[in-house]
Design an enzyme around this catalytic site. Sequence first.
Site, PDB file in Angstrom:
ATOM      1  N   HIS A   3     -15.823   6.904  -8.117  1.00  0.00           N
ATOM      2  CA  HIS A   3     -15.175   8.207  -7.860  1.00  0.00           C
ATOM      3  C   HIS A   3     -15.404   9.145  -9.039  1.00  0.00           C
ATOM      4  O   HIS A   3     -15.677  10.339  -8.856  1.00  0.00           O
ATOM      5  CB  HIS A   3     -13.657   8.041  -7.714  1.00  0.00           C
ATOM      6  CG  HIS A   3     -13.219   7.271  -6.511  1.00  0.00           C
ATOM      7  ND1 HIS A   3     -12.604   6.044  -6.596  1.00  0.00           N
ATOM      8  CD2 HIS A   3     -13.287   7.567  -5.183  1.00  0.00           C
ATOM      9  CE1 HIS A   3     -12.303   5.620  -5.384  1.00  0.00           C
ATOM     10  NE2 HIS A   3     -12.716   6.512  -4.505  1.00  0.00           N
ATOM     11  N   ARG A  57     -11.299  -1.453  -2.988  1.00  0.00           N
ATOM     12  CA  ARG A  57     -10.874  -2.740  -2.432  1.00  0.00           C
ATOM     13  C   ARG A  57     -11.210  -3.908  -3.359  1.00  0.00           C
ATOM     14  O   ARG A  57     -10.635  -4.987  -3.217  1.00  0.00           O
ATOM     15  CB  ARG A  57     -11.521  -2.961  -1.065  1.00  0.00           C
ATOM     16  CG  ARG A  57     -11.000  -2.011  -0.003  1.00  0.00           C
ATOM     17  CD  ARG A  57     -11.550  -2.368   1.368  1.00  0.00           C
ATOM     18  NE  ARG A  57     -10.690  -1.879   2.419  1.00  0.00           N
ATOM     19  CZ  ARG A  57     -10.798  -0.681   2.987  1.00  0.00           C
ATOM     20  NH1 ARG A  57     -11.743   0.143   2.586  1.00  0.00           N
ATOM     21  NH2 ARG A  57      -9.970  -0.300   3.933  1.00  0.00           N
TER      22      ARG A  57
END
Length: 278
Positions: A37, A187
């Site tokens: 990100h 995740r």
Amino acid sequence: MEVIETKEALTQALQSCRDSRISIGFVPTMGALHPGHISLVEQCRKENSMVVVSIFVNPTQFNDQSDLANYPRTLEEDLYKLSSVGCNYAFAPSVKEMYPEEDTRKFDFGMLDKVMEGVHRPGHFNGVAQIVSRLFDAVQPDKAYFGEKDFQQLAIIRRMVAMMNYPVQIVGCSIVREADGLAMSSRNMRLTPEQRQNVPAIAHTLLACKEKIGCMSLDELKNWVVDRINNTPGLQTEYFDIVDRDSLQPASEYKENALQGCIAVHVGTVRLIDNIRL
Ligand code: PAF
């Protein structure tokens, strides 16, 4: 960096940028930010005067309620990370703010969502389009940044932008990987230490697959990948497809640089995806 929780406050904050034609770059996220990100935010920072990042775990894109409940939420840490990479506005709305009433829109993506994630996560891309369109309405960015790890999502968003005539340029950004090859994902933090040791097999197998192109048929290659993943302790392939990079439809023969190998793997209760250009 300013943290904003309502669409109205965001619109107000960005109005002066629009009036003075300052370019607005936007990175939509669901939080639990990792270096993948951050690389999107850094690219956005380089290419725009104003950087907006949203953090919103979007309920409408989860077809599995336990996946939604278990999705990592780390807002404080996320805000800290964003403040150190030049984000101007972090938009962290509530569910009520983004969906004051149910969103009943149904998007038609043709064949794009009839394969891979679209088959295994029914309704997922409709939910993604619902939230991304609402975020685009609120931010009205000039450019928006998405990771190529979600290869199919990127194609769906490009299609949605074309269908809805959004004046936004979609920028696809390369997958960021751990040193051992594992594609970065929020995740990954749910993997046990033992699972974490085994999952690099996903990226290694995709790389090996790329090297084997031309040595066997695409069907044989697909079976080879699935066998190799399934023979790794704790890993179970949900699908591995070799598809045309534009149409996302399964390829029947090799075409140079035009294909993408896309995989989803279950690792206990965690589901990971990855892909490679072939
Ligand atoms: O890729 C994601 O994190 C999400 O699907 C997105 C684009 C932020 C929409 O919720």
